[in-house]
Design a protein around this motif. Structure first.
Motif, PDB file in Angstrom:
ATOM      1  N   VAL A   1      72.690  52.804  72.831  1.00  0.00           N
ATOM      2  CA  VAL A   1      73.349  52.075  71.602  1.00  0.00           C
ATOM      3  C   VAL A   1      72.310  52.014  70.698  1.00  0.00           C
ATOM      4  N   GLU A   2      72.607  52.578  69.118  1.00  0.00           N
ATOM      5  CA  GLU A   2      71.732  52.305  68.117  1.00  0.00           C
ATOM      6  C   GLU A   2      71.890  50.769  67.398  1.00  0.00           C
ATOM      7  N   LEU A   3      70.837  50.283  67.252  1.00  0.00           N
ATOM      8  CA  LEU A   3      70.815  48.927  66.663  1.00  0.00           C
ATOM      9  C   LEU A   3      70.489  48.999  65.149  1.00  0.00           C
ATOM     10  N   LEU A   4      70.749  48.041  64.455  1.00  0.00           N
ATOM     11  CA  LEU A   4      70.274  47.819  63.070  1.00  0.00           C
ATOM     12  C   LEU A   4      68.918  47.504  62.837  1.00  0.00           C
ATOM     13  N   PRO A   5      68.130  48.133  61.844  1.00  0.00           N
ATOM     14  CA  PRO A   5      66.667  47.764  61.972  1.00  0.00           C
ATOM     15  C   PRO A   5      66.458  46.223  61.580  1.00  0.00           C
ATOM     16  N   VAL A   6      65.325  45.669  62.075  1.00  0.00           N
ATOM     17  CA  VAL A   6      64.932  44.181  61.583  1.00  0.00           C
ATOM     18  C   VAL A   6      63.699  44.672  60.617  1.00  0.00           C
ATOM     19  N   ILE A   7      63.754  44.166  59.323  1.00  0.00           N
ATOM     20  CA  ILE A   7      62.835  44.321  58.292  1.00  0.00           C
ATOM     21  C   ILE A   7      61.896  43.163  58.461  1.00  0.00           C
ATOM     22  N   ILE A   8      62.214  41.993  58.330  1.00  0.00           N
ATOM     23  CA  ILE A   8      61.548  40.622  58.275  1.00  0.00           C
ATOM     24  C   ILE A   8      61.890  39.989  59.529  1.00  0.00           C
ATOM     25  N   SER A   9      60.758  39.391  59.766  1.00  0.00           N
ATOM     26  CA  SER A   9      60.575  38.575  61.102  1.00  0.00           C
ATOM     27  C   SER A   9      59.604  37.635  61.089  1.00  0.00           C
ATOM     28  N   PRO A  10      59.704  36.360  61.594  1.00  0.00           N
ATOM     29  CA  PRO A  10      58.221  35.511  61.928  1.00  0.00           C
ATOM     30  C   PRO A  10      57.409  36.331  63.163  1.00  0.00           C
TER      31      PRO A  10
ATOM     32  N   SER B   1      63.773  52.674  62.671  1.00  0.00           N
ATOM     33  CA  SER B   1      63.308  51.464  62.547  1.00  0.00           C
ATOM     34  C   SER B   1      62.070  51.694  61.082  1.00  0.00           C
ATOM     35  N   PRO B   2      62.523  51.288  59.948  1.00  0.00           N
ATOM     36  CA  PRO B   2      61.488  51.556  58.744  1.00  0.00           C
ATOM     37  C   PRO B   2      60.348  50.415  59.094  1.00  0.00           C
ATOM     38  N   ASN B   3      59.303  50.684  59.195  1.00  0.00           N
ATOM     39  CA  ASN B   3      57.957  50.086  59.271  1.00  0.00           C
ATOM     40  C   ASN B   3      56.921  50.044  58.174  1.00  0.00           C
ATOM     41  N   VAL B   4      56.493  48.785  57.690  1.00  0.00           N
ATOM     42  CA  VAL B   4      55.718  48.854  56.517  1.00  0.00           C
ATOM     43  C   VAL B   4      54.275  48.433  57.144  1.00  0.00           C
ATOM     44  N   ARG B   5      53.345  49.458  56.986  1.00  0.00           N
ATOM     45  CA  ARG B   5      51.950  48.865  57.452  1.00  0.00           C
ATOM     46  C   ARG B   5      50.999  49.304  56.059  1.00  0.00           C
ATOM     47  N   LEU B   6      50.658  48.122  55.494  1.00  0.00           N
ATOM     48  CA  LEU B   6      49.770  48.197  54.317  1.00  0.00           C
ATOM     49  C   LEU B   6      48.346  48.475  54.774  1.00  0.00           C
TER      50      LEU B   6
ATOM     51  N   PRO C   1      72.454  66.984  45.496  1.00  0.00           N
ATOM     52  CA  PRO C   1      73.518  66.484  44.929  1.00  0.00           C
ATOM     53  C   PRO C   1      74.527  65.620  45.682  1.00  0.00           C
ATOM     54  N   LYS C   2      74.443  65.331  47.015  1.00  0.00           N
ATOM     55  CA  LYS C   2      74.954  64.397  47.760  1.00  0.00           C
ATOM     56  C   LYS C   2      73.957  63.713  48.925  1.00  0.00           C
ATOM     57  N   ILE C   3      73.790  62.452  48.579  1.00  0.00           N
ATOM     58  CA  ILE C   3      72.914  61.871  49.591  1.00  0.00           C
ATOM     59  C   ILE C   3      73.308  60.575  49.879  1.00  0.00           C
ATOM     60  N   PHE C   4      73.047  60.221  51.198  1.00  0.00           N
ATOM     61  CA  PHE C   4      73.065  58.892  51.705  1.00  0.00           C
ATOM     62  C   PHE C   4      71.978  58.237  52.780  1.00  0.00           C
ATOM     63  N   ILE C   5      71.985  57.101  52.582  1.00  0.00           N
ATOM     64  CA  ILE C   5      70.860  56.310  53.382  1.00  0.00           C
ATOM     65  C   ILE C   5      71.463  55.159  53.980  1.00  0.00           C
ATOM     66  N   PHE C   6      71.122  54.713  55.377  1.00  0.00           N
ATOM     67  CA  PHE C   6      71.257  53.530  56.073  1.00  0.00           C
ATOM     68  C   PHE C   6      70.303  52.665  55.563  1.00  0.00           C
ATOM     69  N   SER C   7      70.554  51.808  54.444  1.00  0.00           N
ATOM     70  CA  SER C   7      69.583  51.318  53.720  1.00  0.00           C
ATOM     71  C   SER C   7      69.258  49.632  54.149  1.00  0.00           C
ATOM     72  N   PRO C   8      68.321  49.613  54.868  1.00  0.00           N
ATOM     73  CA  PRO C   8      68.150  47.736  55.107  1.00  0.00           C
ATOM     74  C   PRO C   8      67.764  47.162  53.883  1.00  0.00           C
TER      75      PRO C   8
ATOM     76  N   ILE D   1      61.874  50.701  51.898  1.00  0.00           N
ATOM     77  CA  ILE D   1      61.783  49.232  52.001  1.00  0.00           C
ATOM     78  C   ILE D   1      60.808  48.380  51.029  1.00  0.00           C
ATOM     79  N   ILE D   2      59.830  49.053  50.655  1.00  0.00           N
ATOM     80  CA  ILE D   2      59.134  48.403  49.498  1.00  0.00           C
ATOM     81  C   ILE D   2      59.002  49.409  48.351  1.00  0.00           C
TER      82      ILE D   2
END
Lengths: 293, 293
Positions: free
Chosen positions: B26-35, B80-85, A74-81, A32-33
């Protein structure tokens, strides 16, 4: 939102992952970052976050991380946000969200043709699985739904443009009844990392265009991997090499030859379900220019 | 990185998703940015991005989005990718990355016990599938590997603390040979959104603690969903209600009663493979305090 839309979206990502695993791919966790991300070929607002002695950017695509990851597998994938803080003029296209997910994949030593073949089979497999489970619902919302035949048509960018004028992509998208590939995209239309072909003017790359006017749903190509060619391509784009030291250092160490692509999940679901906009294909959709949950 | 580590990580997320789909999720798509994002119960550097008339924060967890999504579907999960600095003092814990992925799940009308039962079965299923496919490799790097028996032990937080002192969590993690749940965590140790029990002092929540000293790998609980109780809990935390208007407006419209949890993927892979640090469990790992690809 209709619960069936969520079910179709969930099943789509499951089946895509299953197909790729059966083809020998591993799924990586998303990035993500990073100090390094895709420059894109169009301008978006900058999303930089100061941290420690430097800063992080939000991922606009994992193109460079994919190249580095191929050193390990050699073969990779990501569900990349991906976060792309688009300008507000893209608010009403029906095709743009400021965060979306792409199925980003890359294959070491692959050619463009290998990826075209893989993408065709991936889409057909996923659509077949969706039809098996949700056929009645899909046909109720999308009377045009059918499993496309392979191989998909290949359309050369410059030939189509010459014949149909500058709106050729939308015209073809509206005219066709099946997805097709647009290939050999001119160098000025794309980022520096797609491989330049021997003609010196077009790239060994492609877009997937959905029919019925839904437009582009996947981009990819063979990649540049040699230092001298990468520097030449960056100079052609007037890029400041100093800004790219993270990347150039890795290229000096060596990155594998590869090809790959990124398939937009929201656009795929929109196409399958004939939805008015990509914002109807997921929860918490964020349109350009707005602050939304 | 050993290619088997990537294979195990990839298979783990596939099997977790498969298990949950079979349970009706069900699998949801991740939320990366939000207020709106998790305030957490410990302090991290702020990651805010100006855009348009406002700003976006990076997702620290999808807790509130999960509550809202339950309006649409009763059982949901997200990788869910989480960013925690995090602050630099957490650099050498072996347990912290500034971006990581959690399998975040939530169930409408569920109790804590429902989630404990689900998590036990999810972990056992995933470990069995990993053993089937990668048993020889796993045992070569982790002589302690075995499928844990269910139900996992439930340990009450305050009783353990009284008996063993303030280091009880680490002591128990080192002493045990199987994962266990720490339950009834005191109100001052957690965020406002976990449900307060009738004793007024502890929460109807839990952590999963891995054995062999690997420590915490999952947190969750029943959630507060009533406006008056949420405001009371925010005031207890000295939170500025003005900062939470996005959330409080949604609570006024009504959010479902629920329970759920988040399971750290990197920590799970570290536990299964007996890795020195979470940074060894994924590519592009970023430790607190550093700028890395």
């Amino acid at each position: 939102m209709k619960k069936e839309v969520l079910e179709v979206q969930s099943e789509a990502i499951f089946r895509m992952g299953e197909f790729l695993r059966n083809e020998g791919f591993v799924e990586l966790l998303p990035v993500i970052i990073s100090p390094l991300t895709d420059p894109l070929n169009h301008s978006v607002y900058d999303a930089k976050i100061p941290y420690g002695n430097g800063y992080y950017s939000l991922t606009k695509s994992m193109i460079f991380h994919k190249q580095l990851a191929l050193r390990e597998y050699p073969k990779i994938f990501i569900f990349s946000p991906n976060v792309r803080l688009e300008t507000e003029d893209k608010k009403h296209t029906g095709r743009h969200l400021i965060e979306f997910v792409q199925l980003d994949l890359e294959v070491k030593d692959a050619t463009r043709e290998d990826i075209l073949d893989l993408v065709e089979r991936l889409l057909v497999y996923t659509m077949q699985k969706l039809e098996e489970k949700f056929g009645a619902f899909i046909k109720s919302v999308n009377p045009n739904f059918h499993i496309p035949k392979t191989p998909f048509e290949r359309v050369k960018y410059l030939e189509a443009k010459e014949k149909l004028g500058s709106d050729f992509e939308l015209l073809l998208s509206k005219e066709k009844g099946d997805p097709f590939f647009l290939i050999d995209i001119p160098i000025e239309e794309r980022e520096f990392y797609d491989r330049l072909s021997d003609d010196g003017k077009t790239l060994v790359d492609m877009d997937l265009i959905y029919p019925y006017g839904f437009g582009e749903g996947m981009s990819g190509g063979e990649r540049e991997y040699e230092l001298d060619r990468i520097i030449m391509r960056m100079k052609y784009k007037n890029m400041n090499l100093e800004d790219w030291k993270w990347y150039l250092e890795e290229v000096k160490k060596g990155i594998p030859k590869s090809a790959g692509c990124g398939i937009g999940i929201e656009r795929f679901v929109r196409f399958v379900l004939n939805l008015p906009s990509v914002k109807d294909s997921r929860l918490f959709a964020k349109l350009p220019g707005e602050i939304a949950l």
